[in-house]
Design a protein around this motif. Structure first.
Motif, PDB file in Angstrom:
ATOM      1  N   ASN A 341       0.767  -1.183  -0.190  1.00 10.91           N
ATOM      2  CA  ASN A 341       0.036  -0.149   0.209  1.00 10.91           C
ATOM      3  C   ASN A 341       1.394   1.150  -0.215  1.00 10.91           C
ATOM      4  O   ASN A 341       0.464   2.104   0.780  1.00 10.91           O
ATOM      5  CB  ASN A 341      -0.798   0.557   1.494  1.00 10.91           C
ATOM      6  CG  ASN A 341      -1.811   0.805   0.901  1.00 10.91           C
ATOM      7  OD1 ASN A 341      -2.560   1.421  -0.691  1.00 10.91           O
ATOM      8  ND2 ASN A 341      -3.130   1.830   2.090  1.00 10.91           N
ATOM      9  N   LEU A 342       1.680   1.417  -0.727  1.00  9.46           N
ATOM     10  CA  LEU A 342       2.743   2.507  -1.183  1.00  9.46           C
ATOM     11  C   LEU A 342       2.603   3.439  -1.612  1.00  9.46           C
ATOM     12  O   LEU A 342       1.623   3.281  -2.679  1.00  9.46           O
ATOM     13  CB  LEU A 342       4.789   2.054  -1.555  1.00  9.46           C
ATOM     14  CG  LEU A 342       5.146   1.522   0.077  1.00  9.46           C
ATOM     15  CD1 LEU A 342       5.109   0.988   1.041  1.00  9.46           C
ATOM     16  CD2 LEU A 342       6.527   1.282  -0.764  1.00  9.46           C
ATOM     17  N   ASP A 343       2.366   4.305  -2.211  1.00 13.96           N
ATOM     18  CA  ASP A 343       2.200   5.839  -2.505  1.00 13.96           C
ATOM     19  C   ASP A 343       3.067   5.832  -4.005  1.00 13.96           C
ATOM     20  O   ASP A 343       4.525   5.790  -3.582  1.00 13.96           O
ATOM     21  CB  ASP A 343       1.863   6.756  -1.854  1.00 13.96           C
ATOM     22  CG  ASP A 343       1.349   8.042  -2.279  1.00 13.96           C
ATOM     23  OD1 ASP A 343       0.224   8.593  -2.539  1.00 13.96           O
ATOM     24  OD2 ASP A 343       2.364   9.290  -3.026  1.00 13.96           O
ATOM     25  N   PHE A 344       2.790   5.859  -4.800  1.00 13.86           N
ATOM     26  CA  PHE A 344       3.313   6.018  -6.086  1.00 13.86           C
ATOM     27  C   PHE A 344       3.936   7.430  -6.387  1.00 13.86           C
ATOM     28  O   PHE A 344       4.951   7.202  -6.279  1.00 13.86           O
ATOM     29  CB  PHE A 344       2.642   6.015  -7.677  1.00 13.86           C
ATOM     30  CG  PHE A 344       1.967   4.397  -7.977  1.00 13.86           C
ATOM     31  CD1 PHE A 344       2.889   3.932  -8.817  1.00 13.86           C
ATOM     32  CD2 PHE A 344       0.828   4.206  -7.801  1.00 13.86           C
ATOM     33  CE1 PHE A 344       3.107   2.608  -9.205  1.00 13.86           C
ATOM     34  CE2 PHE A 344       0.249   3.026  -8.344  1.00 13.86           C
ATOM     35  CZ  PHE A 344       1.747   2.468  -8.424  1.00 13.86           C
ATOM     36  N   GLN A 345       3.440   8.171  -6.260  1.00 10.76           N
ATOM     37  CA  GLN A 345       3.993   9.934  -5.985  1.00 10.76           C
ATOM     38  C   GLN A 345       5.590   9.906  -4.702  1.00 10.76           C
ATOM     39  O   GLN A 345       6.821  10.087  -4.608  1.00 10.76           O
ATOM     40  CB  GLN A 345       3.705  10.877  -5.431  1.00 10.76           C
ATOM     41  CG  GLN A 345       2.825  11.307  -7.372  1.00 10.76           C
ATOM     42  CD  GLN A 345       3.887  11.393  -7.886  1.00 10.76           C
ATOM     43  OE1 GLN A 345       4.254  12.917  -8.414  1.00 10.76           O
ATOM     44  NE2 GLN A 345       3.481  10.629  -9.516  1.00 10.76           N
TER      45      GLN A 345
END
Length: 642
Positions: A341-345
């Motif tokens: 659940n990591l954020d792309f940006q």
């Protein structure tokens, strides 16, 4: 042996130094007052029967000053030692060591155990300092002396005294050491030759706090014989900024990458330790990790992470792997990572390696999971050497939107399909590998806004990309803009591409298009091939095979045409040569025939001439003969007598 000793007297150090000058000592003064008596038998000491040891007295130092080359000045205002059969007591002491202050008290039990080969000397020491400057004791001379003291002794050296069991409780309010400033330093534990047990080792360095406990084994042989140091330690911290240990300035936290080191940081080969870490916040480079838990194993010139977990970038990071310096010139790392659940940006902004593996992440908004293995050599700044990077993993996009990517913008404009300009990617799973400087993405299927796509390809870690999209596009999605000619621009473009292949795209409800994407993300190169209408789109693998076949056929056709051209040129060349040969032979034959004809004509003319001449001659002869006979006077005439 029996011991019967008395030491009593007053020693004036200033007068002593005048009588016996000491090399390198600039100043020495103070008073030592001693009154000690010891009377006992060695058998009493061996039995530990210290109650029957006759030992008493005291020794004291007042106003002692010692100044020598290469070391800070030492000042002891007052110190007293009391001797009893059971112990040597140091009720209190206070001293100045250069800029540092030190005070405390202590006790040595059974000090006479020093004389016994089997007994252990025990004791305790309490130390406190308001300020301690360690740099004063780290001069070149002091470092050389320290190195000499800790180097393995020669074979002939006497064995270092190793029968002791000491307990220590030390605290220092402020410590200066190199570029580090340590505050509220506390060290509590027990020290024996075989083991150092730490009940508390805590303090604060800059903004970082630390607290450790555990045990180190074989410490005495590690210090004096360079043997292996073992141990197990628990490390706790509410906030740890690692950048301050990797920059020239030291204490100030930084958000920039660690500066390039002159040499790689090497893991000592004589350590065998396990560190169990539990930290609230860890700052490394420009990455912030929360709730860091896991074990570090330091062994065989390598640091291994064992089930290290942390929260970061909006999700959770799990790491198993390590940093290996067995090759001192080329350290390397290997990691097995689980990112949830990591954020792309955030990931793209924080991870240089992520930027290289997934450059499209610059245009992605959303969250993802991934499981990957990764290994690489490291450069001197401890960043991965991308030319040696090898990786494989599964990237799962939970939800994402690609916005502003130049290749998709160009595709959307040429096809007049807005869905490509802002592409939603959801619940996609992409298997990728990194090898020989290239990232290979296996085919994966994606549907968005009624468009079914199969996507795959590769890109260089440093270089161009080669991706293909096989899209099944509803005709209704192409050119939805109602502004006249613009509404059909996409269809017109595809019809033009189809006509090159003899295809008709006007019959079906869907149009299958192969979209090739090359160049870079900033300067893409796109091309299109219409595969037909209706029916399911082929795979990217098939498209690649088709492209290879087309390229092979094109190469074959080119080679065939070139071969035919060469053959025609050769045929023409041979034909011209043959004609020249024929013309040459014909000319020679003509000349020969003319010569033969002339000779034959000459021969026949000569023969005719000879025959004419002969006939003429014969005729002339006959006529002459006739005339001669007619003129002969003796010729008998007809009818007459002779």
């Amino acid at each position: 042996p029996d011991i019967d000793t008395k030491i009593k007297g007053v020693l004036n150090l200033e007068e002593f130094s005048k009588a016996f000058p000491l090399e390198g000592v600039k100043s020495l003064n103070g008073i030592i007052n001693t009154d000690i008596a010891v009377k006992t038998k060695m058998s009493t000491i061996d039995k530990g029967d210290y109650a029957n040891v006759d030992m008493s007295g005291n020794a004291s130092i007042k106003n002692m000053n010692y100044v020598a080359d290469g070391t800070p000045a030492v000042n002891i205002s007052a110190m007293q030692v009391d001797f009893t059969p059971q112990s040597v007591n140091l009720p209190s002491f206070a001293m100045k060591l250069g800029k540092s202050d030190l005070s405390g008290n202590g006790r040595l039990d059974n000090i006479l155990a020093y004389f016994s080969p089997d007994k252990t000397m025990q004791g305790s020491l309490t130390l406190h300092s308001n300020y301690f400057n360690a740099d004063e004791w780290m001069t070149e001379d002091a470092a050389a002396q320290s190195a000499a003291a800790t180097a393995p002794p020669p074979v002939s050296s006497e064995e270092t005294f190793n029968r002791f069991d000491f307990t220590m409780d030390a605290s220092v309010d402020k410590v200066d050491y190199d570029i580090y400033k340590i505050e509220n330093f506390v060290a509590k534990g027990n020290f024996t030759p075989a083991k150092l047990t730490v009940s508390q080792l805590s303090g604060k360095i800059g903004e970082s706090d630390f607290s450790a406990a555990g045990a180190l084994t074989n410490i005495w042989n590690y210090l004096f014989s360079n043997e292996k140091l073992g141990g197990a330690i628990t490390l706790r911290s509410s906030y740890m900024n690692l950048n301050q240990f990797m920059t020239a300035e030291g204490a100030a936290p930084t958000t920039t990458a660690p500066t390039e080191a002159a040499e790689p940081i090497l893991v000592p080969d004589n350590l065998d330790m396990v560190i169990d870490a539990n930290m609230g916040t860890v700052i490394y480079d420009n990455l912030e990790l929360k709730n860091v838990k896991g074990a570090l194993v330091v062994k065989n010139e390598e640091v291994r992470f064992d089930n290290l977990n942390a929260n970061s970038l909006g999700g959770n990071i799990g790491i198993t792997g390590g940093y290996n310096t067995q090759n001192h010139e080329k350290p390397k790392f290997d990691l097995a990572m689980k990112l949830k659940n990591l954020d792309f940006q955030q990931s793209f902004a924080k991870f240089n390696t992520f930027q290289a593996i997934a450059p499209i992440g610059k245009f992605l908004e959303g969250n993802f999971n991934t499981e990957l293995t990764m290994s690489s050599d490291l450069k001197k700044d401890l960043m991965p050497d991308l030319t040696t990077l090898a990786a494989a993993g599964l990237l799962e996009t939970l939800n994402g939107t690609i916005t502003g990517a130049a290749p998709l913008q160009e595709i959307g404009n040429k096809l007049n399909v807005d869905a490509f300009k802002k592409l939603n990617v959801k619940n996609s799973k992409n298997w990728f590998t990194v090898k020989d400087g290239a990232v290979q993405v296996a085919d994966f299927k994606q549907s968005y806004d009624g468009i079914d796509m199969t996507i795959g390809g590769s890109h260089q870690l440093v270089g161009d990309m080669d991706y293909r999209i096989i899209a099944k596009i509803p005709r209704s999605k192409i050119g939805k803009n109602p502004l006249g000619a613009a509404a059909n621009s996409g269809l017109d473009f595809l019809s033009g591409e189809a006509s090159k292949l003899g295809l008709n795209v006007n019959a079906g409800e869907f149009i299958n298009v192969q979209i090739n994407i090359g160049g870079s993300l900033d300067k893409p190169k796109t091309s299109f091939k219409v595969l037909g209408s209706d029916g399911a789109a082929t795979s990217v693998k098939d498209a690649v095979v088709n492209k290879v076949q087309e390229e092979a056929q094109a190469q074959f056709d080119k080679a065939k045409a070139e071969a035919e051209a060469r053959a025609e040129a050769e045929r023409k060349k041979l034909e011209d040569k043959a004609k020249a040969e024929v013309d040459k032979l014909a000319d020679e034959a003509k000349k020969k025939a003319e010569a033969e004809l002339k000779k034959r004509l000459d021969d026949e003319a000569k023969k005719a001439a000879d025959e004419a001449a002969k006939k003429a001659k014969d005729k002339l002869g006959d006529e002459a003969k006739k005339k001669l006979e007619e003129a002969n006077p003796f010729k008998k005439k007809k009818g007459g007598g002779g």
